[in-house]
Design an enzyme around this catalytic site. Structure first.
Site, PDB file in Angstrom:
ATOM      1  N   ARG A  95       0.831  -1.216   0.000  1.00 14.43           N
ATOM      2  CA  ARG A  95       0.000   0.000   0.000  1.00 14.43           C
ATOM      3  C   ARG A  95       0.864   1.264   0.000  1.00 14.43           C
ATOM      4  O   ARG A  95       0.548   2.255   0.660  1.00 14.43           O
ATOM      5  CB  ARG A  95      -0.963   0.019   1.202  1.00 14.43           C
TER       6      ARG A  95
ATOM      7  N   SER B  44     -10.622   0.720   4.140  1.00 13.74           N
ATOM      8  CA  SER B  44      -9.856   0.439   5.366  1.00 13.74           C
ATOM      9  C   SER B  44      -9.183   1.721   5.817  1.00 13.74           C
ATOM     10  O   SER B  44      -8.464   2.333   5.043  1.00 13.74           O
ATOM     11  CB  SER B  44      -8.768  -0.606   5.093  1.00 13.74           C
TER      12      SER B  44
ATOM     13  N   GLU C 189      -4.470   4.940   6.578  1.00 15.43           N
ATOM     14  CA  GLU C 189      -4.209   4.744   5.143  1.00 15.43           C
ATOM     15  C   GLU C 189      -4.647   5.919   4.256  1.00 15.43           C
ATOM     16  O   GLU C 189      -3.884   6.331   3.376  1.00 15.43           O
ATOM     17  CB  GLU C 189      -4.905   3.450   4.697  1.00 15.43           C
TER      18      GLU C 189
HETATM   19  C1  LIG Z   1     -15.349   0.924   0.031  1.00 15.61           C
HETATM   20  C2  LIG Z   1     -13.872   1.037  -0.271  1.00 15.61           C
HETATM   21  C3  LIG Z   1     -13.113  -0.108  -0.418  1.00 15.61           C
HETATM   22  C4  LIG Z   1     -11.739  -0.027  -0.706  1.00 15.61           C
HETATM   23  N1  LIG Z   1     -11.043  -1.187  -0.859  1.00 15.61           N
HETATM   24  C5  LIG Z   1      -9.726  -1.133  -1.166  1.00 15.61           C
HETATM   25  C6  LIG Z   1      -8.975  -2.344  -1.342  1.00 15.61           C
HETATM   26  O1  LIG Z   1      -9.497  -3.440  -1.254  1.00 15.61           O
HETATM   27  N2  LIG Z   1      -7.653  -2.233  -1.638  1.00 15.61           N
HETATM   28  C7  LIG Z   1      -7.042  -1.022  -1.782  1.00 15.61           C
HETATM   29  O2  LIG Z   1      -5.842  -1.000  -2.060  1.00 15.61           O
HETATM   30  N3  LIG Z   1      -7.724   0.142  -1.621  1.00 15.61           N
HETATM   31  C8  LIG Z   1      -9.041   0.111  -1.314  1.00 15.61           C
HETATM   32  N4  LIG Z   1      -9.745   1.271  -1.127  1.00 15.61           N
HETATM   33  C9  LIG Z   1      -9.053   2.555  -1.229  1.00 15.61           C
HETATM   34  C10 LIG Z   1      -9.223   3.236  -2.617  1.00 15.61           C
HETATM   35  O3  LIG Z   1     -10.287   2.692  -3.329  1.00 15.61           O
HETATM   36  C11 LIG Z   1      -7.967   3.107  -3.445  1.00 15.61           C
HETATM   37  O4  LIG Z   1      -6.877   3.690  -2.762  1.00 15.61           O
HETATM   38  C12 LIG Z   1      -8.108   3.802  -4.814  1.00 15.61           C
HETATM   39  O5  LIG Z   1      -6.981   3.531  -5.597  1.00 15.61           O
HETATM   40  C13 LIG Z   1      -8.274   5.302  -4.717  1.00 15.61           C
HETATM   41  O6  LIG Z   1      -8.609   5.787  -5.997  1.00 15.61           O
HETATM   42  P1  LIG Z   1      -9.197   7.240  -6.178  1.00 15.61           P
HETATM   43  O7  LIG Z   1      -9.294   7.507  -7.628  1.00 15.61           O
HETATM   44  O8  LIG Z   1     -10.450   7.384  -5.406  1.00 15.61           O
HETATM   45  O9  LIG Z   1      -8.037   8.101  -5.546  1.00 15.61           O
HETATM   46  P2  LIG Z   1      -8.158   9.347  -4.521  1.00 15.61           P
HETATM   47  O10 LIG Z   1      -8.784   8.873  -3.259  1.00 15.61           O
HETATM   48  O11 LIG Z   1      -8.840  10.456  -5.250  1.00 15.61           O
HETATM   49  O12 LIG Z   1      -6.660   9.669  -4.282  1.00 15.61           O
HETATM   50  C14 LIG Z   1      -5.864   8.844  -3.463  1.00 15.61           C
HETATM   51  C15 LIG Z   1      -4.408   9.325  -3.527  1.00 15.61           C
HETATM   52  O13 LIG Z   1      -3.898   9.112  -4.824  1.00 15.61           O
HETATM   53  C16 LIG Z   1      -3.463  10.325  -5.409  1.00 15.61           C
HETATM   54  N5  LIG Z   1      -3.833  10.261  -6.837  1.00 15.61           N
HETATM   55  C17 LIG Z   1      -5.042   9.930  -7.351  1.00 15.61           C
HETATM   56  N6  LIG Z   1      -4.982   9.924  -8.693  1.00 15.61           N
HETATM   57  C18 LIG Z   1      -3.721  10.269  -9.027  1.00 15.61           C
HETATM   58  C19 LIG Z   1      -3.036  10.452 -10.268  1.00 15.61           C
HETATM   59  N7  LIG Z   1      -3.645  10.279 -11.449  1.00 15.61           N
HETATM   60  N8  LIG Z   1      -1.729  10.822 -10.227  1.00 15.61           N
HETATM   61  C20 LIG Z   1      -1.085  11.003  -9.041  1.00 15.61           C
HETATM   62  N9  LIG Z   1      -1.681  10.842  -7.835  1.00 15.61           N
HETATM   63  C21 LIG Z   1      -2.989  10.485  -7.839  1.00 15.61           C
HETATM   64  C22 LIG Z   1      -4.181  11.429  -4.661  1.00 15.61           C
HETATM   65  O14 LIG Z   1      -3.437  12.630  -4.657  1.00 15.61           O
HETATM   66  C23 LIG Z   1      -4.286  10.836  -3.273  1.00 15.61           C
HETATM   67  O15 LIG Z   1      -3.083  11.063  -2.560  1.00 15.61           O
HETATM   68  C24 LIG Z   1     -11.116   1.231  -0.825  1.00 15.61           C
HETATM   69  C25 LIG Z   1     -11.885   2.400  -0.652  1.00 15.61           C
HETATM   70  C26 LIG Z   1     -13.243   2.308  -0.371  1.00 15.61           C
HETATM   71  C27 LIG Z   1     -14.063   3.569  -0.220  1.00 15.61           C
END
Ligand SMILES: Cc1cc2nc3c(=O)[nH]c(=O)nc-3n(C[C@H](O)[C@H](O)[C@H](O)COP(=O)(O)OP(=O)(O)OC[C@H]3O[C@@H](n4cnc5c(N)ncnc54)[C@H](O)[C@@H]3O)c2cc1C
Length: 357
Positions: free
Chosen positions: A166, A243, A338
């Site tokens: 992660r 998480s 996280e």
């Molecule tokens: C219900 C639920 C279940 C989840 N289950 C999991 C799981 O099983 N495993 C897991 O690993 N995660 C899980 N997550 C966490 C999340 O889904 C992941 O971390 C996902 O990759 C975040 O994507 P996002 O587009 O929403 O990013 P954001 O939340 O918008 O951003 C997260 C981080 O990434 C950076 N970021 C986003 N896009 C870019 C880009 N294009 N370039 C550079 N930086 C960027 C942002 O600046 C921020 O620091 C879960 C979340 C939820 C709500």
């Protein structure tokens, strides 16, 4: 590209928390990126990036700068590399969950266990997204990013991305905006060996067995839905960032002690031994649904934190701190939060990132 000012960050994050954002740029066409570079250049500050805001805690005071929301979509398949793998290049804003379905329909395996994870594909290298035995690092071929320090586009092989459990060089850094991600997927019908008991049981096979990719997806989704880990805004536990705590690394001594107490302690692909953060929360005496701070409580189905009416980023951070402190006292293990922070939430800052290590 769409530009807006004074946008509530709560409308951009799945926790639905966060105050006003000074400037938002929604990038839906990759060709507009140079315009974004020009806008950022005028402000003199590197923009923050978000995708779907599913792993972000945004501050009540909002954010005084520019945030770019990556909304570019599209997938390109290159079958010419070799017969064993297909290179799949995905625009950063493309939904991961949609990508998984599209690849299963194409008969390409490698990401089916990531079904049901919210967020964009461009965010997946940031914390090396993973679940149920697969991580992005397993299939990542390269990342194309804008390097704000160098002022140019770069193509980064996985070895340069610092991918770990992660984490990656992108986590806690604004230096790169990920523009697209290329995965190397394998033509086939079967998903990976099912290494998680709950998933294997749901699929009706012994641990270690493979089933059709469609059945892998169905089993993983079933297990996720039971824990409220598929995002559903209408759900009572639907204001979530997934998480809230990483699975902490434990020493051999702690691993033996926790195993004897029945904790799930496992070896992870990064070579570390980790214990489940959810188990630690339950062992520290927390109850499902328990209220911890105004509008912030434990989910009714899984040991993680969710928000309700009345929550603020500060109260969510307080709830996170209460859990970390009680877990430390009860088990001796330190939890690290996280979700990434956007803006200033001092109580949360101490629990996340390098400052929490
Ligand atoms: C219900 C639920 C279940 C989840 N289950 C999991 C799981 O099983 N495993 C897991 O690993 N995660 C899980 N997550 C966490 C999340 O889904 C992941 O971390 C996902 O990759 C975040 O994507 P996002 O587009 O929403 O990013 P954001 O939340 O918008 O951003 C997260 C981080 O990434 C950076 N970021 C986003 N896009 C870019 C880009 N294009 N370039 C550079 N930086 C960027 C942002 O600046 C921020 O620091 C879960 C979340 C939820 C709500």
């Amino acid at each position: 590209m769409r530009l807006a000012t004074n946008v509530p960050l709560a409308s951009l994050t799945t926790l639905r928390l966060g105050g006003p954002l000074r400037e938002l740029a929604i990038l839906d066409d990759p060709a507009d990126f140079p315009e974004l570079v020009a806008i950022a250049g005028r402000s003199g500050r590197i923009p923050r990036v978000i995708g779907e805001g599913s792993n972000v805690l945004a501050a009540d005071d909002g954010y005084p700068g520019l945030v770019v929301r990556m909304a570019t979509t599209g997938v390109r398949l290159d079958r010419s590399a070799d017969r064993e793998r297909v290179l799949v290049t995905v625009q950063a804003g493309h939904e991961l969950d949609a990508l998984v379905s599209e690849m299963v329909a194409e008969g390409l395996s490698g990401i089916e266990c990531l079904t049901g994870i919210p967020g964009t594909t461009g965010a997946t290298p940031v914390q090396n997204v993973g679940a149920y035995g697969q991580e992005v690092t397993d299939t990542l071929a390269s990342v194309r990013a804008w390097d704000w320090a160098a002022g140019r586009e770069v193509e980064m092989p996985p070895a340069e991305c610092g991918l770990g459990h992660r984490t990656s060089i992108f986590k806690y850094s604004q230096r790169w905006t990920i523009l697209s991600v290329t995965l190397a997927l394998t033509p086939g019908k079967l998903g990976p060996p099912l290494t998680y008991r709950a998933v294997a049981e749901t699929a009706g096979v012994p641990i270690g067995e493979q089933v059709l990719m469609e059945d892998t997806v169905a089993a993983v989704r079933h297990v996720r839905a039971r824990k409220g880990m598929i995002l559903d805004p209408r759900d009572r536990d639907g204001r979530t960032a997934g998480s809230v705590f990483l699975s902490p690394v434990v020493s051999p001594g702690d691993a033996a002690r926790l195993r004897a107490e029945g904790a799930p302690v496992n070896e992870f692909p990064d070579g570390a031994t980790r214990v489940s953060a959810s188990w630690l929360m339950s062992a520290a005496g927390f109850a499902l649904g328990q209220q911890l701070a105004p509008g912030a409580r434990i989910s009714t189905r899984h040991f993680t934190l969710v928000a309700d009416d009345g929550a603020t980023a500060a109260s969510f951070a307080d709830a996170t701190a209460i859990v970390a402190e009680r877990v430390r006292k009860a088990t001796g293990i330190t939890l690290t939060a996280e979700p990434d922070l956007l803006g200033d939430v001092p109580a949360y800052m101490r629990l996340t990132g390098p400052s929490a290590q």
